[in-house]
Scaffold this active site. Structure first.
Site: not given
Ligand code: CKX
Length: 606
Positions: A167, A419, A475, A513
């Site tokens: 992302d 991840e 999240y 995160e």
């Molecule tokens: N985690 C569900 C990796 C980041 C993304 C973040 C997002 C994710 C979430 C995983 O690189 O930006 O979706 O905001």
């Protein structure tokens, strides 16, 4: 061990480091003809581009921005006559994602991996006292045999397009500084340091790697430049009486001067700021110099307007000032090792870094971040035939990262993946090899972890036991049960935390995160998702949960600032989970975090 030195480039009595940054000639290879037409000698056209910077967003043409394939950089470099007799190198801070370097038309280096430095040895090829042509072919395609993972597809008009499994925008090019370096032929190549503190004194266990058979001498100076002590030999222990320790947000940096000597003659000289500090995990605590710390901070990106992923010294300064203002003490270099200047600044400012290798997208899904967040998408990434090759690239990047960053006091842990699909049983041997390698390479044996998305739950994850501390990306309240379902999200989150608790792992946990997309333009009472009010409410809910579990020893919000991603329904011109905007101004949530973090003691929950 690497066949070249990754020491930070310096001018010393015996070395020269000349920055080659500036406007380079630039051409995109639309027809894939550069090799055949010998662009290695001279690239066509008159376009020029800044180095360091990502190439993409300068242009107003979408096809240029989205270009995937080979791009060529060129400059002419006068290699001074005084370098004759030295070893001479071109040093690239990073070339994303793979590069072939030509000097006067001859290939002098190839490097795979877009976020770590490499050298091209031009000692025998450079024309001294004359202009030399440097041409670099960079390729920015994504695949499953290199990290970060993704795909490159061909569109019906023949253009290639990247599909990242991650992302963030696939910014590429020469995004960090390029140097012309000279070192003596016999030279200092590397040094490993580890520390132990014994009462008022400290000892530094060192090992210097040297080319040639000259003698090694080390001298230590305090922050005022006063001589403290010295040692001789390639390997040994330096005792530092009344040592001043490097502490969280209260750094103390000694200067370690390393000399190669032959009798009275100085052969090579190198120096580095060092911070004396111990890092240890003890039960559920992360200890710095024996005292427990609670980590407060961010997952970040190298991303800003105008130079994009290119290193920008002004953006770096602003980011550190904002992190100090908000009361942070740490960050993770999500999702790749950052420019070396950032670690030097963190050393100076006393920030703790979780250093992450660019291993993102190791998940069988094109929309990894989304499918992962909702618990969908897991298939069997680690059974693919590409895995042995990927592991090789991953190992190599891990080694380059550890060799480059091991002497920064700010680096307190290694994040070995972000991840990944750790629910696949085949992930275990892959992870084990990397975790073992990290300890083998790191004299300080720093704690290791990987950032786990929600599928990596206590019952499904095959690899969490390898971690010295557990890092969760969660999240609840956003991808899982957002908006009006926020109370359900809290319950579900607590249920997961209770499962972790029941395992009695006796290890610290951090949240690497957590966050909510938020448009700075949106305000709404009562809140809705995407509004500033919702980001505040969601963080308050998550903090409430963190505060209820004693084994949670840190929180790093996603993300420090809004950042660019690929186009998509889930993203409004980028990921908007920033606590600051991309222009580095605060959203409402910044004030909430500032209040919380400036009030949480460093030893919170200990
Ligand atoms: N985690 C569900 C990796 C980041 C993304 C973040 C997002 C994710 C979430 C995983 O690189 O930006 O979706 O905001």
């Amino acid at each position: 061990m690497l066949e070249y030195s990754l020491l930070y480039p310096l001018n010393t009595e015996t070395r020269t480091a000349l920055k080659l940054d500036g406007m380079w000639r630039f051409a995109l290879d639309w027809k894939n003809e550069g090799d055949e037409k010998n662009w290695k000698n001279h690239i066509p056209g008159h376009d020029t581009i800044p180095v360091p910077a990502s190439f993409q967003d300068f242009y107003t043409d979408k096809k240029i921005r989205e270009f995937a394939g080979d791009m060529w950089y060129e400059t002419d470099v006068l290699v001074p006559d005084y370098m004759k007799g030295s070893s001479v190198y071109l040093r690239f801070g990073a070339a994303t994602h793979r590069a072939t370097v030509y000097l006067n038309g001859e290939e002098v280096a190839y490097h795979e991996g877009g976020f770590l430095p490499f050298l091209a040895d031009i000692t025998d090829k450079a024309k001294f006292g004359e202009s030399n042509r440097v041409v670099v072919k960079i390729n920015n395609e994504l695949n499953e045999t290199n990290i970060p993972c993704g795909l490159t597809v061909t569109l019906s008009d023949g253009r290639k397009m990247v599909k990242p499994y991650f992302d963030f925008y696939n910014y590429s090019g020469l995004q960090r500084s390029v140097y012309l370096l000279s070192t003596p032929e016999n030279s200092i190549e590397d040094i490993d340091l580890s520390y132990s503190v014994n009462g008022k004194d400290a000892s530094i266990d060192y090992e210097v790697r040297v080319k040639g058979d000259d003698d090694v001498k080390l001298s230590l100076y305090d922050e005022e430049g006063h001589f403290v002590t010295e040692a001789k030999g390639r390997k040994g222990i330096i005792i530092v009486p009344d040592a001043k320790l490097w502490q969280v947000r209260a750094s103390y940096l000694y200067t370690l001067k390393i000399s190669l000597v032959r009798g009275n003659q100085l052969i090579d000289s190198y120096q580095m700021p060092i911070g004396i500090r111990e890092v240890r995990i003890n039960g559920e605590n992360i200890l710095i110099n024996g005292s427990p710390v609670y980590m407060k901070g961010f997952g970040k990106h190298e991303d800003s307007d105008i130079v994009w992923r290119g290193f920008n010294i002004g953006v770096m300064k602003r980011d550190f000032e904002l992190m100090k203002w908000i009361g942070a003490n740490s960050f993770r270099t999500s999702h790749y090792p950052y420019d070396e200047e950032i670690y030097r600044m963190a050393d100076r400012e006393g920030f703790l870094i979780i250093d992450e290798v660019p291993a993102v997208g190791l998940f069988e899904s094109l929309a990894n971040f989304f499918d992962a967040g909702t618990g969908k998408g897991a298939k069997s990434f680690f059974s693919k035939p590409t895995i042995p090759q990927l592991l090789k690239a991953h190992m190599r990047a891990l080694e380059e990262m550890i060799v480059r960053d091991k002497n920064h006091p700010s680096v307190i842990a290694w994040s070995i993946l972000n991840e990944p699909e750790s629910t696949d049983a085949n992930s275990l041997p892959y992870f084990t090899a990397l975790f073992e390698k990290a300890h083998e390479l790191d004299k300080q044996k720093r704690p290791r972890t990987f950032a786990m998305e929600v599928n990596s739950s206590p019952t499904k994850c095959h690899c969490y036991k390898l971690c010295d501390f557990i890092a969760l990306n969660r999240y609840y309240g956003w991808y899982i049960l957002g908006g009006n379902e926020i109370d359900e999200a809290e319950n579900k989150f607590r249920a997961e935390m209770d499962e972790w608790k029941a395992l009695h792992l006796g290890k610290p946990f951090i949240f690497s995160e957590y966050g909510a997309d938020t448009l700075p333009s949106e305000h709404k009472l009562p809140s809705v998702m995407w509004s500033q009010e919702y980001q505040v409410e969601m963080l308050e809910m998550l903090h409430r949960v963190f505060d209820s579990y004693d084994f949670v020893k840190g929180e790093q919000v996603w993300a420090f600032a809004d950042f660019q991603t690929t186009d998509g329904l889930m993203r409004v011109n980028g990921n908007k989970k920033g606590i600051f905007t991309r222009q580095r101004q605060p959203k409402d949530a910044a004030f909430l975090l500032r209040k919380r973090w400036t009030n949480l003691p460093l030893n919170y929950k200990c």
